[in-house]
Design a protein around this motif. Structure first.
Motif, PDB file in Angstrom:
ATOM      1  N   LEU B  65       9.012  -2.172 -21.345  1.00 35.94           N
ATOM      2  CA  LEU B  65       9.569  -1.702 -20.269  1.00 35.94           C
ATOM      3  C   LEU B  65       8.568  -0.441 -21.234  1.00 35.94           C
ATOM      4  CD1 LEU B  65      10.557  -1.352 -17.650  1.00 35.94           C
ATOM      5  CD2 LEU B  65      12.974  -0.369 -19.105  1.00 35.94           C
ATOM      6  N   SER B  68       4.799  -0.830 -19.825  1.00 35.01           N
ATOM      7  CA  SER B  68       4.470  -0.016 -18.619  1.00 35.01           C
ATOM      8  C   SER B  68       4.859   1.227 -17.745  1.00 35.01           C
ATOM      9  CB  SER B  68       5.320  -1.053 -17.919  1.00 35.01           C
ATOM     10  OG  SER B  68       5.299  -2.215 -18.080  1.00 35.01           O
ATOM     11  N   VAL B  69       5.945   2.177 -18.385  1.00 35.94           N
ATOM     12  CA  VAL B  69       5.996   3.332 -18.237  1.00 35.94           C
ATOM     13  C   VAL B  69       4.703   4.690 -19.022  1.00 35.94           C
ATOM     14  CG1 VAL B  69       8.169   5.313 -19.184  1.00 35.94           C
ATOM     15  CG2 VAL B  69       8.946   3.083 -18.082  1.00 35.94           C
ATOM     16  N   VAL B  72       2.126   3.464 -16.452  1.00 39.38           N
ATOM     17  CA  VAL B  72       2.155   4.378 -15.356  1.00 39.38           C
ATOM     18  C   VAL B  72       2.080   6.127 -15.955  1.00 39.38           C
ATOM     19  CG1 VAL B  72       3.983   4.864 -13.223  1.00 39.38           C
ATOM     20  CG2 VAL B  72       4.035   2.651 -14.658  1.00 39.38           C
ATOM     21  N   LEU B  75      -1.048   6.759 -14.822  1.00 45.16           N
ATOM     22  CA  LEU B  75      -1.581   7.449 -13.380  1.00 45.16           C
ATOM     23  C   LEU B  75      -0.909   8.896 -12.633  1.00 45.16           C
ATOM     24  CD1 LEU B  75      -1.008   3.868 -12.265  1.00 45.16           C
ATOM     25  CD2 LEU B  75      -3.282   5.389 -12.035  1.00 45.16           C
ATOM     26  N   ARG B  79      -2.366  12.017 -11.410  1.00 48.44           N
ATOM     27  CA  ARG B  79      -2.326  12.313 -10.073  1.00 48.44           C
ATOM     28  C   ARG B  79      -1.026  13.807 -10.001  1.00 48.44           C
ATOM     29  NH1 ARG B  79       2.556  10.373  -6.509  1.00 48.44           N
ATOM     30  NH2 ARG B  79       3.704  11.133  -7.869  1.00 48.44           N
ATOM     31  N   PRO B 162       4.203  13.732 -16.323  1.00 52.69           N
ATOM     32  CA  PRO B 162       5.470  14.545 -16.815  1.00 52.69           C
ATOM     33  C   PRO B 162       5.705  13.638 -18.108  1.00 52.69           C
ATOM     34  CG  PRO B 162       4.559  12.194 -15.462  1.00 52.69           C
ATOM     35  CD  PRO B 162       3.597  12.492 -15.672  1.00 52.69           C
ATOM     36  N   LEU B 163       5.206  12.578 -19.073  1.00 53.74           N
ATOM     37  CA  LEU B 163       5.739  12.610 -20.267  1.00 53.74           C
ATOM     38  C   LEU B 163       5.367  13.266 -20.874  1.00 53.74           C
ATOM     39  CD1 LEU B 163       6.913   8.531 -19.567  1.00 53.74           C
ATOM     40  CD2 LEU B 163       8.618  11.459 -19.296  1.00 53.74           C
TER      41      LEU B 163
ATOM     42  N   LEU C 140      13.562   9.342 -21.576  1.00 52.40           N
ATOM     43  CA  LEU C 140      12.652   9.733 -20.392  1.00 52.40           C
ATOM     44  C   LEU C 140      13.105  11.121 -19.941  1.00 52.40           C
ATOM     45  CD1 LEU C 140      11.540   6.815 -18.549  1.00 52.40           C
ATOM     46  CD2 LEU C 140      11.022   7.987 -20.704  1.00 52.40           C
ATOM     47  N   ILE C 144      11.107  14.456 -20.272  1.00 54.06           N
ATOM     48  CA  ILE C 144       9.903  15.325 -18.551  1.00 54.06           C
ATOM     49  C   ILE C 144      11.102  16.402 -19.089  1.00 54.06           C
ATOM     50  CG2 ILE C 144      10.608  15.817 -16.218  1.00 54.06           C
ATOM     51  CD1 ILE C 144      11.114  12.643 -16.451  1.00 54.06           C
ATOM     52  N   LEU C 161      12.777  11.510 -11.274  1.00 50.42           N
ATOM     53  CA  LEU C 161      12.025  11.090 -11.651  1.00 50.42           C
ATOM     54  C   LEU C 161      11.597  10.411 -12.527  1.00 50.42           C
ATOM     55  CD1 LEU C 161       8.796  11.477 -11.630  1.00 50.42           C
ATOM     56  CD2 LEU C 161       8.989  13.870 -12.750  1.00 50.42           C
ATOM     57  N   LEU C 165      10.214   6.522 -12.510  1.00 48.89           N
ATOM     58  CA  LEU C 165       8.786   6.241 -13.582  1.00 48.89           C
ATOM     59  C   LEU C 165       9.248   4.241 -13.747  1.00 48.89           C
ATOM     60  CD1 LEU C 165       7.542   9.377 -16.090  1.00 48.89           C
ATOM     61  CD2 LEU C 165       6.528   7.573 -14.130  1.00 48.89           C
ATOM     62  N   LEU C 166      10.644   4.810 -14.634  1.00 47.26           N
ATOM     63  CA  LEU C 166      11.168   3.029 -14.581  1.00 47.26           C
ATOM     64  C   LEU C 166      10.952   1.848 -13.657  1.00 47.26           C
ATOM     65  CD1 LEU C 166      14.502   3.544 -16.641  1.00 47.26           C
ATOM     66  CD2 LEU C 166      11.637   2.915 -17.397  1.00 47.26           C
ATOM     67  N   GLN C 168       8.608   1.994 -11.305  1.00 49.12           N
ATOM     68  CA  GLN C 168       7.616   1.559 -11.206  1.00 49.12           C
ATOM     69  C   GLN C 168       6.926   1.098 -12.446  1.00 49.12           C
ATOM     70  OE1 GLN C 168       5.383   5.210 -10.315  1.00 49.12           O
ATOM     71  NE2 GLN C 168       6.802   5.656  -8.359  1.00 49.12           N
ATOM     72  N   ALA C 169       7.504   0.986 -13.765  1.00 49.87           N
ATOM     73  CA  ALA C 169       7.118   0.393 -14.914  1.00 49.87           C
ATOM     74  C   ALA C 169       7.482  -1.172 -14.689  1.00 49.87           C
ATOM     75  CB  ALA C 169       7.693   0.880 -15.546  1.00 49.87           C
ATOM     76  N   LEU C 564      -0.295  -0.299  -7.934  1.00 52.64           N
ATOM     77  CA  LEU C 564       0.489   1.779  -8.344  1.00 52.64           C
ATOM     78  C   LEU C 564      -0.408   2.242  -7.995  1.00 52.64           C
ATOM     79  CD1 LEU C 564       3.292   2.225  -9.622  1.00 52.64           C
ATOM     80  CD2 LEU C 564       2.322   2.448 -11.355  1.00 52.64           C
ATOM     81  N   LEU C 568       0.221   5.441  -5.104  1.00 51.85           N
ATOM     82  CA  LEU C 568       0.960   6.357  -5.604  1.00 51.85           C
ATOM     83  C   LEU C 568      -0.186   7.047  -5.118  1.00 51.85           C
ATOM     84  CD1 LEU C 568       1.506   6.537  -9.514  1.00 51.85           C
ATOM     85  CD2 LEU C 568       2.654   7.199  -7.702  1.00 51.85           C
TER      86      LEU C 568
END
Lengths: 305, 320, 664
Positions: B65, B68-69, B72, B75, B79, B162-163, C140, C144, C161, C165-166, C168-169, C564, C568
Motif C-alpha cells: 500500500l 503504491s502511495v 502515486v 504522478l 501534476r 504532496p508527500l 500520511l 502532507i 488528500l 492518495l490511499l 488511488q493506491a 491513474l 489524474l
C-alpha cells in the motif's frame, strides 16, 4: 443589413474625404454602443464627422459647445416655473438627443464634464429627484483639443475610461485635401444627405452585433493582451475589466462590419489602438497618455494564437 | 563543473527556450526522489523484510500500500507543476549595488498548485500556493553588482507536494532583465554652463509658483487664493494672479569634462543627473557619441540614467 | 521555506497518529509505557503552547536509560520481538517530544509506519487490519502537512488528500499483493511471546484439557470441498501421548519419528483446507490419515502432522484425508514397546481388572468391547469438575469417583488396555466443531478439545475408539456444552457469549456471518502465502514461473499507473490544442519556404501574407486558414481530420513547389 451599413460608410466617406479608417472605427464605436472621443486640432472635421454620422444614421442630433461657464443644468435641462399651469415644467437639455456632440469637452469645468459623463455611463439623468431616461440609442461624440492650452481641464483617467474609443482624424492626405478645396462647401453637402437608417433599424443592428460569436481561443487572446498590460514593466498601470469588455465589444462590431458572425484576432488588433490607447500610460512618461508605443508593443509581442 | 553547467544550459535553452511566459509541460518538468523518498523506500524495505520473515500478509499489504502511495505520489508531484504558467513581471530599474526585486506571477489554468517553490538557488526558495484558476505573485531578490542589463541565470521552480517523497522541478528562463544604473558617486561637478549668458538661459517653462507674470481672467477651477480681490473691487471683473516657474540656467554634464576611470565618471554623472533632477534644473548630458537634452523632468532623467547604464554596452535590446 | 519549524497540522496529525499507532499495541506493552506516553504527550502539548521548553540533553539520555532498563526488566532482556516492539514504541514516544525540525518529524513518521507494521505481528484480524488504515492515514496527513507552505493550515484538507492518495493506491496495491512473489522466510526471527498460549500442550495432566475446554476461543476452521462429514466422524488429531508416568501423559518416541509409518489408503478421501489460528506450537490439525500436497508439515511416526517451526501467524493448508485407511498393519517392536509402556507400579486394582478381562475374553477386540460396555453401563458421569482422587489416579477414577472428563476416560482406558497387553495410546486433538452452513465450513474452538484412544490390532492396524461416547454420547453428537448443561458457569466469557448468541436466532445468524467474513479474511488474505499464491495464479493463467510472474507484475503496474495518470491528467480535456498544433505545423511548413509568422501576427493576416508571397499556393493556404478560423473562432465543432486534410494539401503543394524550384 451589412449592405445598408456599407452604404452608410460610402455616404459618410463622400462627405469626409480620405478618412475611411477613422470613419469605419467611428461606426464600429456606434455599433458597439460605445461613446467616442475625438482628439484633434480645430478644423480637422470633427464636427463634420458627427453631423454626417447623425444624418446618415437618422439620429436626432444636438451639439453642446463646452465653455468654462457652462453649468450642468445647461447640459441636462432645468425646471422652469410655468405661469399658465402654475407648476414647474421640465425643459430637457441638449443631452436628450440620440447623438450628442460635446464639443471641446476639456474647456468645461470638471463639474459639467462629470454631469455629461455620468449621463453617458448610466443612460439616464437624475434632475431634482426625478430620473429621466435618455433616448436609446444614445451616442456621445466628445471632442477635445490636444494642445496644451491655458484654462482647460484635461479629462482624468477615470473619465477617459468611459469612452469606448479615442480617435484622431489627423490631416487629410494631399489628394483628399485637394478634392476638398475643389469641391463645394461641405455644409451644403451635409444638408442634402438623406438618412439611410433610423433608430429602430440601428437598434436591430446593435442587437445583432452583440450576438457575434467570441470563441474561447479569442477570449484567451484578449486576456493575454490585458495581462500583458498588467504585468509588463513599461505599463504604468494595467487595463481595467471595463477596458477588456470594451475591447471585446469593439472587436465584435468590427467583425460585424467585416461581414462575419465571429471575431478573429485581427478584429481585436484592428480596434486595439483606438480602444486602449487612451487607457494606458507609459511608465517612463508620467505626463499625458502616450499609449501609442505601448499599443504597438502589444500588437507586436502578444501572441494572438 | 562549469563545462557541465554550460552543457546543461545549452541543452535547457533548446528544451525550454527563453520566454516571458512559460507553461510547464512534460518537456520541461523533471522529477526524482528526494532524500526523504529514498529513506521511505528503505523503511518499506524493512517492512517487506518483516513481512517475508514473519510470513505476515498484513505487513505485505501495508508495504504494498505504501509502495503504491509512493508510485502515486510521483504522478501527484508531477501534476502539481504541470500546467503551471510562469510569467515574469515588471522590474524597476535599480542602482548598482542595490537589490532588484523582480517578481514572477504563477498562474493556474485549472487545478490548484500547492507549495510551489521558486528561487535562483536551491538554498533560498520562496514557497507559495497557487489557487485553482487563480494566480499568485512571488517577489524574488536579485543582487546587482555592475551597471547595465542584469540578467539572472535560469530560475528554478520546484515542488515536493504532496508527500515530499519526490521533487519535481524545472529550470525556466523568464527573460527577466533588470536595468542597473551606475552607482551614484558623490562628487563636485566642474561648473560647465550650457549656453552663453545667464539670463538668456532662464526661460519661462509653464505655470508654476516662482515668478509673478501678470493678471489673467479667472476660469472655473482656478484657486480662489490667487484671486486678485483689489481688481475685483475696482470693477475689473474676476482676475487671478498668474505665476510662472522660472528655470535656472541649463547645466551641461559632460563625460569628457570629467577625469578618471570611465566607470567612476559614469557614477559621478549618475549622481549629478540625480542631483540636477532633484533641484528641478534643466540639464544636458553629453556622452561620447551621444547627447541628451537639454531637458528636465522625470522622463529626461530616466533617459539619461538609461544611457549611463548602457554606455559602452552593445545595443542589445530596445529600451524597455 | 522554513525547514526548522513544524507546521501545526503536522503536529496535530502526529499526535493523532501516535494514539492510533499505540492503541493496538497496548495489549502487549508493559504498563509503564502508557505512563511514559501520557507524560510525553502532555509535555509535547505544553511545548506547543510555549509553556514548556524542549527536554535538555541529560534528560533525554536519562529517559533512554530508563526505557532500556524498563524493557530489560519487563521482557527479561533486550532481544526478542516483544522487547524490540516496546523499544520501538518508546522511541516513537520519546522522539515526538524532542522533535524540533522537519527532519525530526520525518523520523517520527517513519517510526510510526514501522510501528504499525509490527502491530500486525501481534494481531492480524480483519478489524485490526482495517483499523490500521487510520494511523497510516494520519501519518500520511502529517507528511502532507510538512510540505504545505502555510504553518497554520486547517487539518482537514491534508487528511482528505491523504485519503485520496490511499484510494488511488489501492488498485496498485492489490496487483502487488496478488502477484508479488511470496518467498519463504529468509531467516528466523524472534516470535511474539504473548500469543498462541492457549491450546493443546506437549504433555497434559487430566486437569489441563478441562481448563482448555472452558474457552470459546477459536482454534481453527476447516472448509470442505465436498459434503460435510457427520459431526461424530470429525476427530481432529493433534498429538498422541504414549508416555504415562503415573500422573501425566506425555508424548512418546514415535511422535518424534520424522517418517510416516506404512499405511494404505482405502475408501473415499476427504478434501478440505484448514485455516489455523496461531497456536505457538508446531503441530497441525487434520483428520486421519492426512496428506498435505503443499508439504507444509511432516506426517510423523504417530500420524500427527508436525512443522519445523511453531505456527505463529494464521496458517492455511490443504489436506486430503483417508478416514478409512489402514494404518501401520505391522507394528515394529519399538512402537509396540511404547504402546505397552506403564509405570512399574501403582493402580493395582486397575491392573488386576485388566488381567481379569484378558483372561475372560479371548481376543483383544473383545476386551475393548467389554471395556466400552463397562463405561456404558456402570454409573459414570461426564463432568468438567472431577473430584480429587488419591495417589493412584486411574484406580481412583475407575472404581471410586467414577466422575471425569474425556482425558480421564481416555487415560483410564489406555491404562487398562496396556495392562491387558494391547498396544494403545491416548490421542489428543479436537472433536466436532460448529458447522457454518453458509460457508460449508466447520469452526473448531478450544472447548472442542478432546482426548480419545487408539489401540493396535494385528491386521487392522491402529483403531480409534472413544470411551467418552459411551458415557456422554451427546458430547460427540452435539458438543461439550450440551453434554454438561448444568456446568455452564465454568465456561469463560467468550464461551458464554457464544452460548448466549446461540439462543437468539438472528443474533446467531449475524455472528455466523461475521465468522464467515473473518474466515474469508483468514483464508484469502492472511493465508495467502507462497503455495496458495502459486495455486491461485496457476488456476488463472495456467502454469507460470516466477519470471513470467515478475514480468506480469511489472506490466500490470505500468498499466495501473497509466490508467491513474489518465484519470489524474485528463488529457481528453485538451482537444482544443489540436488546432493550435495544426497551425504550428502549418507555420513550420511555410517557414521552410521563408515565410515566417511575426510574434504578433494573427492567423488570417499571416495566411494572407503567405498567400501573397506564394501566389501559386494561395488557394490551399487560404483554405487551411479558413478551416482553422472556422474551427477555432467560428464555433464549428473541432474536427481535426478536416484540419489535417487541409494541412496535408498545403504541405503537398509546398513540397511540389520546392521540388520544382530545385529542378530549375
Amino acid at each position: 443589413m451589412l449592405s445598408e451599413l456599407e452604404a452608410c460608410l460610402t455616404r459618410i466617406n463622400a462627405v469626409l474625404l480620405g478618412k475611411e479608417a477613422q470613419v469605419r472605427l467611428a461606426v464600429t464605436c456606434l455599433l458597439a454602443r460605445g461613446h467616442l472621443l475625438l482628439e484633434d486640432l480645430p478644423g480637422m472635421g470633427k464636427t463634420t464627422l458627427s453631423h454626417t454620422l447623425a444624418r446618415v444614421m437618422g439620429l436626432a442630433f444636438q451639439r453642446i459647445q463646452f465653455t468654462s461657464d457652462l453649468l450642468p443644468g445647461d447640459i441636462l435641462g432645468t425646471s422652469v416655473f410655468d405661469r399658465d399651469s402654475g407648476r414647474f415644467v421640465f425643459h430637457p437639455g441638449p443631452i436628450f438627443a440620440e447623438l450628442v456632440l460635446a464639443d471641446e469637452i476639456n474647456r468645461a469645468t470638471p463639474k459639467s464634464q462629470s454631469a455629461l459623463l455620468e449621463a453617458m455611463e448610466e443612460g439616464q439623468v437624475t434632475i431634482e429627484g426625478a430620473t429621466r431616461p435618455l433616448p436609446d440609442p444614445f451616442f456621445v461624440i466628445a471632442t477635445q483639443n490636444p494642445a496644451n492650452q491655458g484654462g482647460t481641464f484635461a479629462l482624468p483617467e477615470s473619465q477617459l475610461d468611459r469612452f469606448l474609443m479615442r480617435l484622431s482624424l489627423g490631416y487629410p492626405a494631399r489628394e483628399a485635401e485637394k478634392a476638398l478645396l475643389m469641391g463645394g462647401t461641405r455644409r451644403d453637402a451635409l444638408a442634402h444627405i438623406e438618412p439611410l437608417l433610423d433608430h429602430t433599424r440601428l437598434h436591430e443592428i446593435q442587437a445583432e452585433v452583440a450576438r457575434v460569436r467570441v470563441s474561447d481561443a479569442l477570449a484567451d487572446y484578449v486576456l493575454r493582451l490585458v495581462e500583458a498590460t498588467r504585468t509588463q514593466p513599461q505599463f504604468a498601470w494595467g487595463l481595467s475589466p471595463r477596458g477588456s469588455l470594451a475591447l471585446l465589444a469593439a472587436a465584435r462590431a468590427w467583425a460585424f462590419l467585416d461581414g462575419r458572425d465571429y471575431v478573429i484576432p485581427e478584429d481585436v488588433q484592428a480596434v486595439l489602438p483606438a480602444v486602449v490607447g487612451h487607457r494606458l500610460r507609459e511608465r517612463a512618461d508620467p505626463t499625458g497618455l502616450g499609449g501609442g508605443t505601448l499599443v504597438q508593443w502589444l500588437l507586436r509581442e502578444v501572441p494572438p494564437l | 563543473m562549469s563545462r557541465f553547467s554550460r552543457h546543461r544550459d545549452r541543452w535547457l535553452d533548446k528544451r525550454i527556450p527563453r520566454a516571458k511566459s512559460v507553461v510547464l509541460s512534460q518537456r520541461s518538468i523533471f522529477i526524482l526522489p528526494t532524500r526523504m523518498g529514498v529513506a521511505f523506500l528503505i523503511v518499506l524495505g524493512l517492512i517487506l523484510l518483516a513481512a517475508i520473515n514473519y510470513q505476515n500478509s498484513l505487513a505485505y499489504a501495508m508495504c504494498f500500500l505504501l509502495g503504491s502511495v509512493y508510485a502515486v505520489a510521483i504522478l501527484h508531484t508531477w501534476r502539481n507543476l504541470a500546467g503551471l504558467r510562469l510569467q515574469s513581471g515588471r522590474t524597476h530599474p535599480i542602482f548598482a549595488g542595490e537589490q532588484a526585486h523582480p517578481w514572477v506571477r504563477l498562474e493556474s489554468r485549472s487545478r490548484a498548485h500547492q507549495a510551489v517553490a521558486l528561487g535562483w538557488q536551491r538554498a533560498a526558495m520562496t514557497l507559495d500556493d497557487v489557487p485553482a484558476r487563480g494566480a499568485c505573485e512571488i517577489e524574488l531578490a536579485l543582487q546587482s553588482e555592475r551597471r547595465g542589463w542584469l540578467r539572472p541565470e535560469r530560475l528554478r521552480v520546484e515542488s515536493r507536494f504532496p508527500l515530499g517523497l519526490f521533487v519535481a522541478w524545472s529550470w525556466v528562463d523568464l527573460d527577466i532583465a533588470v536595468l542597473v544604473y551606475p552607482r551614484p558617486l558623490e562628487g563636485e561637478a566642474p561648473t560647465v554652463q550650457g549656453g552663453e549668458g545667464d539670463e538668456e538661459g532662464a526661460r519661462v517653462v509653464g505655470v508654476g509658483a516662482d515668478d509673478y507674470r501678470g493678471l489673467v481672467a479667472w476660469q472655473r477651477g482656478d484657486s480662489l487664493q490667487r484671486l486678485h480681490w483689489k481688481a475685483y473691487s475696482r470693477g475689473r471683473g474676476l482676475l487671478v494672479k498668474d505665476f510662472a516657474a522660472l528655470a535656472g540656467s541649463d547645466l551641461l554634464l559632460s563625460f569628457d569634462a570629467l577625469g578618471g576611470d570611465p566607470e567612476a565618471r559614469l557614477s559621478l554623472l549618475c549622481h549629478l543627473v540625480l542631483a540636477a533632477s532633484d533641484a528641478q534644473q534643466r540639464f544636458t548630458l553629453q556622452l561620447p557619441g551621444r547627447t541628451l537634452g537639454p531637458g528636465e523632468g522625470a522622463e529626461h532623467q530616466e533617459r539619461c540614467l538609461q544611457a549611463l547604464a548602457l554606455h559602452g554596452a552593445p545595443a542589445e535590446r530596445a529600451a524597455a | 521555506m522554513s525547514l526548522l519549524t513544524i507546521p501545526r497540522e503536522t503536529l496535530v496529525w502526529l499526535m493523532v497518529a501516535q494514539v492510533l499507532v499505540i492503541l493496538p499495541h497496548l495489549a502487549h506493552l508493559p504498563l509503564w509505557i502508557v505512563a511514559l506516553w501520557l507524560g510525553c504527550g502532555l509535555w509535547r502539548v505544553r511545548i506547543y503552547r510555549m509553556q514548556a521548553s524542549y527536554p535538555p540533553g541529560w534528560l533525554k539520555g536519562l529517559a533512554m536509560l530508563v526505557v532500556g532498563a524498563g524493557v530489560y526488566l519487563s521482557h527479561d532482556g533486550l532481544v526478542g520481538l516483544d522487547a524490540g516492539v516496546t523499544l520501538l514504541i518508546a522511541a516513537f514516544i520519546l522522539k515526538l517530544v524532542e522533535m524540533r525540525s522537519r527532519r525530526d518529524a520525518v523520523v517520527v513518521i517513519f517510526l510510526g509506519f514501522f510501528a504499525v507494521a509490527t502491530s500486525y505481528l501481534f494481531e492480524d484480524g480483519l478489524l485490526a487490519g482495517l483499523f490500521s488504515l487510520l494511523p497510516i492515514l494520519a501519518l500520511l496527513a502529517a507528511m502532507i502537512g510538512l510540505q504545505q507552505s502555510r504553518l497554520f493550515g486547517r487539518p482537514w484538507p491534508a487528511v482528505r488528500l491523504a485519503g485520496g492518495l490511499l484510494l488511488q493506491a489501492v488498485p496498485l496495491m492489490l496487483v502487488l499483493f496478488v502477484f508479488f512473489p511470496r518467498v519463504g522466510p529468509l531467516w528466523s526471527l524472534p516470535q511474539a511471546q504473548t500469543r498462541g498460549t492457549t491450546g493443546l500442550a506437549e504433555e497434559m495432566a487430566p486437569g489441563d484439557i478441562a481448563e482448555l475446554s472452558q474457552s470459546g476461543e477459536l482454534a481453527f476452521r476447516a472448509s470442505f470441498s465436498g459434503e460435510l462429514p457427520p459431526r461424530a466422524a470429525l476427530y481432529w488429531r493433534a498429538l498422541t501421548f504414549e508416555q504415562f508416568d503415573g500422573r501425566r501423559w506425555a508424548r512418546g518416541p514415535s511422535s518424534h519419528v520424522m517418517r510416516a509409518p506404512a499405511w494404505t489408503p482405502q475408501g473415499a478421501p476427504l478434501d478440505y483446507s484448514v485455516v489455523m489460528q496461531p497456536s505457538g506450537q508446531p503441530w497441525l490439525f487434520a483428520l486421519d490419515v492426512p496428506e498435505l500436497p503443499g508439504g507444509e508439515a511432516q506426517l510423523m511416526g504417530d500420524f500427527h502432522l508436525q512443522r519445523s517451526r511453531p505456527v505463529e501467524a494464521a496458517l492455511m493448508y490443504r489436506v486430503r484425508s483417508w478416514p478409512a485407511a489402514v494404518r501401520q498393519p505391522r507394528l515394529p517392536q519399538s512402537v509396540a514397546r511404547a504402546g505397552l509402556q506403564l509405570p512399574a507400579q501403582g493402580n493395582p486394582r486397575s491392573r488386576a481388572w485388566a488381567a481379569e478381562l484378558k483372561a475372560t475374553h479371548p481376543t483383544p477386540q473383545a476386551v475393548v468391547e467389554a471395556l466400552l460396555r463397562h463405561f456404558n453401563q456402570a454409573p459414570y458421569v461426564y463432568t468438567l469438575k472431577p473430584p480429587p482422587v488419591g495417589e493412584d489416579i486411574v484406580d481412583g477414577f475407575l472404581f471410586d469417583t467414577r466422575r471425569g472428563f474425556c482425558i480421564h476416560y481416555a487415560g483410564a482406558m489406555t491404562f487398562v488396555l496396556r495392562a491387558a497387553g494391547i498396544p494403545s495410546r491416548v490421542v489428543v486433538g479436537y472433536q466436532g466443531g460448529e458447522l457454518n452452513e453458509a460457508g460449508n465450513y466447520v469452526s473448531v474452538r478450544q472447548l472442542d478439545a478432546h482426548a480419545w484412544v487408539e489401540y493396535w490390532l494385528a491386521g487392522r492396524g491402529w483403531v480409534r475408539v472413544d470411551p467418552t461416547f459411551q458415557v456422554a454420547p451427546e458430547r460427540i453428537e452435539q458438543g461439550l456444552v450440551e453434554a454438561v448443561p448444568e456446568e455452564r458457569a465454568l465456561f469463560d466469557d467468550s464461551a458464554i457469549a457464544l452460548l448466549r448468541y446461540r439462543d437468539i436466532g438472528w443474533l446467531n445468524d449475524l455472528r455466523l456471518k461475521w465468522e464467515g467474513i473473518n474466515y474469508g479474511w483468514q483464508r484469502w488474505v492472511l493465508g495467502y502465502q507462497g503455495d496458495e499464491q502459486l495455486a491461485l495464479i496457476q488456476r488463472w493463467f495456467g502454469s507460470v514461473d516466477y519470471r513470467a510472474l515478475g514480468a506480469g507484475v511489472v506490466g500490470a503496474l505500468a498499466i495501473g499507473m497509466a490508467v491513474l495518470a489518465l484519470v489524474l491528467f485528463k488529457p481528453w480535456r485538451n482537444v482544443r490544442d489540436r488546432q493550435r498544433e495544426g497551425y504550428a505545423r502549418f507555420e513550420q511548413a511555410l517557414a521552410r519556404h521563408g515565410v515566417r509568422r511575426q510574434p504578433g501576427e494573427g492567423p488570417r493576416a499571416f495566411g494572407e501574407r503567405a498567400a501573397q508571397r506564394l501566389p501559386e499556393r494561395a488557394e490551399a493556404i487560404l483554405a487551411f486558414v479558413r478551416q482553422y478560423e472556422a474551427q477555432r473562432y467560428a464555433g464549428q465543432t473541432a474536427d481535426s481530420v478536416a484540419l489535417d486534410r487541409a494541412l496535408r494539401r498545403v504541405c503537398r503543394q509546398l513540397r511540389w513547389r520546392a521540388a520544382r524550384s530545385r529542378g530549375e
